[in-house]
Design an enzyme around this catalytic site. Structure first.
Site, mmCIF file in Angstrom:
data_model
loop_
_atom_site.group_PDB
_atom_site.id
_atom_site.type_symbol
_atom_site.label_atom_id
_atom_site.label_comp_id
_atom_site.label_asym_id
_atom_site.label_seq_id
_atom_site.Cartn_x
_atom_site.Cartn_y
_atom_site.Cartn_z
ATOM 1 N N LYS A 156 0.881 -1.171 0.000
ATOM 2 C CA LYS A 156 0.000 0.000 0.000
ATOM 3 C C LYS A 156 0.919 1.222 0.000
ATOM 4 O O LYS A 156 1.149 1.857 1.033
ATOM 5 C CB LYS A 156 -0.933 -0.057 1.220
ATOM 6 C CG LYS A 156 -2.210 0.721 1.048
ATOM 7 C CD LYS A 156 -3.198 0.379 2.146
ATOM 8 C CE LYS A 156 -4.265 1.431 2.320
ATOM 9 N NZ LYS A 156 -5.121 1.714 1.181
HETATM 10 C C1 LIG Z 1 -6.225 0.251 -4.124
HETATM 11 C C2 LIG Z 1 -7.035 -0.363 -3.030
HETATM 12 N N1 LIG Z 1 -7.588 -1.563 -3.213
HETATM 13 C C3 LIG Z 1 -8.331 -2.159 -2.253
HETATM 14 C C4 LIG Z 1 -8.551 -1.539 -1.042
HETATM 15 C C5 LIG Z 1 -9.347 -2.234 0.014
HETATM 16 O O1 LIG Z 1 -8.482 -2.706 1.015
HETATM 17 P P1 LIG Z 1 -8.945 -2.875 2.516
HETATM 18 O O2 LIG Z 1 -10.157 -3.720 2.488
HETATM 19 O O3 LIG Z 1 -7.801 -3.572 3.165
HETATM 20 O O4 LIG Z 1 -9.202 -1.540 3.057
HETATM 21 C C6 LIG Z 1 -7.996 -0.299 -0.793
HETATM 22 C C7 LIG Z 1 -8.237 0.332 0.506
HETATM 23 O O5 LIG Z 1 -7.951 1.441 0.802
HETATM 24 C C8 LIG Z 1 -7.214 0.315 -1.804
HETATM 25 O O6 LIG Z 1 -6.666 1.526 -1.615
#
Ligand SMILES: Cc1ncc(COP(=O)(O)O)c(C=O)c1O
Length: 307
Positions: A156
């Site tokens: 991330k």
């Molecule tokens: C690019 C992206 N994909 C998927 C997600 C979903 O991830 P999570 O369920 O861990 O928040 C996020 C969450 O912010 C994201 O930024």
């Protein structure tokens, strides 16, 4: 206006005004950071604030650090404790969004990951809906999702959110609520900041974690709830663009977006053009689970206040 008073910065909780960095900070110039987005939910009946899936988020942050060659002096347990300490200091009695951030803090002109200092900070703000609409009209973006050999989606990483911002901006300016982004291979990947699920012929379908998606925490929660509560198997497989047009249901999931039904893709109605029964059940289930109202999922919720 944000309503927070503190941040964790340079190893301690300080007034938010003291949590400041230089314009020369490497991460500000080059996007060399990684972060998490975590939610905490206020439960008024118990007068308790529950952080949802705290440890899985902190474990993912440490995995992002490994990919980006970042080191911080905190274990996953430390990070969970810092979160609870910060939220207690704030004394929130509302829903909250928590942002831990690891970043290259050296004030040097250097485009690399090695040999640079890392810093860790965290803040939390009162936070309601990420997208106000209850059901979404979306488009397929003209922007492609960054792939694992460009900027790894499973990290991330701060810099990769330029890709998300391009896709989201295009969607908003064209009158849609959100974008679905295809990978370099032309297959469906995810949204700008959420994972995507379809319902086809009674099965729940989502792209595999090798489709340049973030390995979403909510994605796993949806898979568990669908299996255990709705008896629905999950099929992880590549998804073609035109499957979006013929799916019975579609929805996004993510910490920010929570679970949001999609009712239109590229001006074609999804199913009957209204939230479908499976997405609607998951929305309701999720709302109970995150506030600690589902006894069997209490372990996913970390209480902040001592009662
Ligand atoms: C690019 C992206 N994909 C998927 C997600 C979903 O991830 P999570 O369920 O861990 O928040 C996020 C969450 O912010 C994201 O930024």
């Amino acid at each position: 206006m944000p309503n927070n008073k503190y941040a964790f910065f340079n190893g301690e909780i300080v007034p938010i005004e003291q949590a400041r960095v230089s314009v020369m900070t490497n991460a500000l110039n080059y996007g060399t950071g990684c972060f998490e987005g975590i939610r905490a939910y206020w439960n008024p009946d118990e007068e308790q604030l529950f952080v949802f899936q705290l440890r899985p988020h902190m474990e993912r942050l440490l995995r992002s650090c490994r990919i980006l060659m970042m080191q911080i002096p905190h274990s996953a347990d430390d990070l969970c404790q810092i979160t609870v300490d910060l939220l207690r200091a704030e004394g929130f009695r509302e829903d909250v969004y928590i942002r831990p951030l690891v970043y290259k803090s050296d004030e040097t002109i250097a485009v690399r990951l090695n040999g640079l200092a890392d810093a860790f900070t965290m803040f939390a703000v009162g936070f309601g809906q990420y997208i106000d609409a209850g059901a979404l009209r979306v488009c397929v973006s003209s922007w492609r999702r960054i792939d694992d050999n460009i900027i790894p989606s499973r990290a991330k990483a701060s810099g990769s959110y330029l890709n998300s911002a391009l896709a989201k901006t295009e969607a908003l300016l064209n009158g849609y609520d959100e974008a679905i982004v295809l990978g370099a291979d032309g297959q469906v990947s995810e949204a700008s900041a959420a994972n995507l699920f379809l319902v086809r012929n009674g099965a729940l379908v989502t792209p595999p974690i090798t489709s340049d998606v973030l390995e979403g925490i909510t994605r796993q929660v949806v898979a568990d709830l669908a299996r255990d509560r709705l008896g629905l198997p999950l099929v992880e497989r590549p998804i073609d663009r035109t499957e979006l047009y013929v799916a019975d249901e579609a929805f996004f999931c993510g910490t920010g977006v929570e679970i949001k039904p999609i009712v239109e893709v590229d001006r074609r109605p999804v199913g009957a053009g209204a939230p479908g029964p499976i997405a609607s059940q998951l929305v309701d289930l999720y709302a109970d689970v995150v506030r600690g109202r589902s006894p069997e999922h209490r372990a996913w919720c970390t209480p902040v206040y001592e009662r």
